[in-house]
Design an enzyme around this catalytic site. Structure first.
Site, short mmCIF file in Angstrom:
data_model
loop_
_atom_site.label_atom_id
_atom_site.label_comp_id
_atom_site.label_asym_id
_atom_site.label_seq_id
_atom_site.Cartn_x
_atom_site.Cartn_y
_atom_site.Cartn_z
N ASP A 124 0.83 -1.19 0.00
CA ASP A 124 0.00 0.00 0.00
C ASP A 124 0.87 1.25 0.00
OD1 ASP A 124 -2.39 1.32 -0.07
OD2 ASP A 124 -2.78 1.19 2.08
N ASP B 42 -8.87 4.50 -2.96
CA ASP B 42 -9.83 4.81 -1.91
C ASP B 42 -11.06 5.51 -2.47
OD1 ASP B 42 -8.01 3.71 -0.19
OD2 ASP B 42 -7.16 5.62 0.44
N GLU C 253 2.75 4.82 -4.30
CA GLU C 253 2.93 5.82 -5.38
C GLU C 253 4.36 6.38 -5.43
OE1 GLU C 253 -1.07 5.19 -4.23
OE2 GLU C 253 0.50 6.10 -3.02
#
Length: 801
Positions: A401, A473, A404
């Protein structure tokens, strides 16, 4: 410090002082090791390589130091070229692809079967720190591209930042999200990939209507051009050259219990038991960040079990394995200065640096942190030790997670192949390199297990490291549900075939919306991954809701498991050919309307799925492609080529089967491991009279890592044709694998028959009965013919009227 600064200067030297704006001319060319090296009048070099799969790589400034390609595998095959002359200049060709070089001004153009597809406009430009490419667009051209965005399917007219960045709670509009792709795919049947991982922009006719422009502040000065006969062909070729997705374990297609997050061992055991008590199939449980810390903030980077909350994780995971339930844990690349492993990371030289040569630390939501340098050997080696230990304890899959990375200061320095580069130069490849590390290390430590790698950010080609992306999300709202088809399709055509959403939505929501939840799960049945996931204030798992929600979810999840043969065959087809599981309508139908359709998609070749994305509807308009279509649930026949209204009860979304379609199914099992492939139901929908229809079914053991490479899989070819007085059905099988069922009990279910047949020719003639206990029977209520057959290799029967 001096050494660090010297590395910085090396890394930044690509990003400054050079100016290339004037038109250039070709001076000479020569071919070496099949690669074409072109010398321009400023003495710069352009390298052109034919890579097979109708793809050409072009590298400008080939004589200068470059970052390695991220889009291409480390080893690529360069094909021999044929050199020719044309009135417009020199040509280079291999197979069906030709690159034509106009000598003055210098320009490259690309042809497929001698038909022009794409030309550079000004081509390469480099002004101060800005470098990029410009291509000419045709007036009526439409283009997919840019990766995760909510902009509509045709991205022409948009300028998009190429910088992977979280967009929390997005709905029906987003120009920047978790997974950008510096690539386009055109209705003119070509794709262009800009092989540059730096922060930049993709301008598809926004600033200038007839120009496609990519620009970046640093990075590699290369692009790929892929051509094909049609869009599906272009997609397959592009995925083949950038790397096909390895098969995930078959359990990846099952149902997951997941939320943010299970706080302790007791709660984790409870949720698994609740699924079992509710008789809802379950294959995995996903642990968010509470497995290593009791609070959201302050613990990231611990990478070890919180033994107060999870006193016996080894025993817990062993108990789950006994029930064929796999455990997946989250990991993040951030190591907080407050975490128990920060000092270890510093000592191991595992963290990215700042300009002074010290560890770069910065504040973000979870605390003050450093960032693992996944580009450096030291960073990867330090990170790997935790994956090793967790795998030994019983963790079966990895959730990466914030990759990026979610916060990535531009002056952060990464060590790439011995040289330092700023974060802005490599930002979009961070998740890509992280996935590579996790995938390759998983195979190193467990060579007999297929890796499961769930990550939300990467680059072109990340699929070759088994990456399973999701759409971030998303808002828990109807607005959040609406763009999920668009997002998955835009990713899938470029190779990220397992892109899926947090079913039910993740962010926000004042109260549980049972209708929204039901509609999202209905989409999930026909998605690559079925994983309800959300913030814990509203439970994402059906087992914590009312009896009606539990019953409806049970039916949907059982259908998901019944569909396992069809869905897993799509996985194998994707790994064999590069064809995505979710497919845009433009793969099968030409025209502007099909190219831009973002409301429906093909699930494989046989099913058309049209999710319901509005509340309170009982009918749903579907732009039905040409041909004859059957309703999956009722067998009602529809004529395509126009919008049609389809019933959309609360328990069903429009699922249409094209005439001639085949869908293999099983009885639902409690886990994918318990699925019995020796007893299958083969649904066949009658096609047009006189037309032969074919369907290819694939199957392996669901576990073997190299089953496709070693040809340890079975292919079943189903062929059927309806005539005025008969219908012949065949299944021809080739190949096989260890412990493959030697005898299969097949129940053929023929849909779309207008009258009860008289008899069926199996090994001999069998009369059609209305007794359901008969080998051949006619169900008058559903107007389906059921033929029970023991299959040993091949099978065949003919129905007579």
């Amino acid at each position: 410090m001096n050494n660090v600064l010297s590395w910085v200067l090396i890394g930044l030297s690509m990003a400054c002082v050079s100016v290339t704006t004037m038109a250039q001319s070709l001076v000479s060319h020569h071919v070496s090791d099949h690669r074409i090296l072109l010398t321009l009048d400023d003495n710069s070099k352009v390298r052109v390589s034919f890579l097979g799969h109708n793809t050409v790589e072009v590298l400008y400034r080939a004589d200068e130091k470059q970052l390695p390609s991220m889009a291409l595998p480390a080893e690529v095959s360069v094909k021999p070229v044929k050199v020719g002359k044309a009135p417009e200049g020199t040509t280079f060709s291999y197979g069906r692809v030709t690159a034509r070089v106009s000598e003055s001004p210098f320009q490259l153009a690309f042809y497929f079967d001698n038909e022009h597809r794409l030309s550079e406009e000004k081509g390469f430009f480099h002004v101060d720190s800005l470098r990029g490419f410009r291509f000419a667009l045709q007036p009526d051209e439409q283009l997919y591209g840019g990766g995760q965005r909510v902009l509509g399917m045709d991205r022409r007219g948009h300028k998009m930042p190429l910088y992977n960045r979280a967009h929390y709670g997005y709905t029906t509009e987003s120009n920047q999200m978790y997974y950008s792709l510096p690539a386009v795919m055109s209705s003119e049947n070509y794709a262009v990939v800009f092989d540059n991982s730096a922060s930049g922009n993709l301008d598809i006719g926004h600033s200038e209507a007839d120009v496609l422009q990519f620009d970046a502040r640093a990075g590699r000065t290369a692009y790929l051009v892929t051509l094909g006969e049609n869009l599906a062909d272009v997609s397959r070729n592009l995925v083949s050259v950038t790397g096909k997705q390895p098969l995930p374990p078959r359990w990846a297609l099952g149902n997951f219990a997941s939320r943010f997050g299970y706080r302790n061992e007791s709660q984790t055991r409870d949720v698994v038991k609740r699924y079992q008590d509710a008789d809802i199939p379950l294959d995995g449980v996903v642990l968010d960040l509470y497995w290593f810390g009791k609070d959201v903030k302050g613990h990231m980077g611990n990478l070890s079990w919180d033994r107060e909350a999870f006193p016996d994780p080894d025993g817990m995971m062993a108990d789950f394995r006994e029930q064929d339930v796999q455990t997946i844990v989250i990991t993040e690349p951030f190591v907080l200065t407050t975490s128990s492993h920060f000092d270890s990371a510093v000592q191991a030289d595992a963290l990215a640096k700042s300009l002074d040569g010290e560890v770069k630390t910065f504040d973000f939501y979870f605390g003050n942190t450093g960032l693992v340098d996944v580009f450096s050997p030291a960073g990867r080696d330090w990170f790997k030790q935790y994956y090793t230990k967790l795998a030994e304890q019983g963790v079966a899959g990895w959730w990466g997670d914030l990759g990026e990375p979610e916060v990535h200061p531009g002056d952060t320095l990464h060590n790439v192949d011995g040289s330092l580069y700023t974060a802005d130069a490599v930002h979009n490849a961070y998740g890509h390199r992280w996935a590579q590390m996790v995938y390759e290390h998983s195979l190193d430590i467990q060579p007999d297990k297929r890796p499961f790698v769930l990550m939300r950010s990467g680059f072109v080609g990340s699929q070759r490291f088994g990456m399973i992306p999701w759409t971030g999300d998303v808002s828990r709202s109807w607005g959040g549900l609406k763009p999920q088809v668009e997002l998955a399709l835009q990713m899938g055509v470029f190779g990220l075939a397992y892109t899926h959403s947090d079913l039910g939505g993740f962010a926000g929501g004042d109260e549980f919306d049972a209708e929204l939840y039901q509609r999202w799960l209905q989409l999930g049945v026909f998605s690559p991954v079925f994983r309800p996931h959300a913030q814990e204030d509203i439970a994402p798992e059906p087992v914590y809701h009312d009896q009606q929600t539990v019953a409806q979810a049970r039916d949907l999840i059982r259908l998901r498991y019944q569909m396992l043969p069809y869905n897993y065959a799509l996985s194998i087809e994707n790994s064999l050919t590069g064809m995505p599981m979710m497919r845009p309508l433009s793969f099968y139908h030409e025209g502007d309307a099909w190219f831009t359709n973002k409301d429906s998609y093909y699930w494989g070749e046989n099913l058309l799925i049209s999710p319901v994305t509005e509340a309170g509807v009982s009918e749903w308009m579907v732009d039905l492609p040409p041909g004859t279509w059957y309703h999956f649930y009722t067998d009602e026949i529809y004529t395509g080529g126009k919008p049609v209204s389809v019933p959309a009860s609360l328990t069903q979304i429009p699922v249409m089967v094209k005439a001639g379609g085949v869908v293999p199914m099983l009885d639902a099992a409690s886990t994918t491991a318990e699925a019995d492939f020796s007893q299958m139901t083969m649904h066949v929908w009658a096609g047009e009279q006189g037309v032969e229809h074919q369907y290819h079914y694939y199957e392996d053991d669901g576990k073997r890592v190299d089953s496709l490479k070693d040809n340890a899989f079975m292919t079943g070819q189903v062929i059927h044709q309806r005539q005025s007085d008969s219908m012949r059905v065949q299944m021809l099988t080739t190949g096989g694998y260890d412990r493959m069922p030697t005898n299969r009990e097949l129940e053929w279910v023929l849909h779309g028959l207008t009258q009860q047949p008289e008899d069926v020719m199996l090994s001999d003639k069998v009369a059609v009965s209305t007794d359901k206990n008969s080998a051949v029977y006619w169900d008058a209520s559903s107007k389906t013919l059921h033929v029970n057959q023991r299959l040993q290799g091949h099978g065949e029967f003919t129905v007579h009227w």
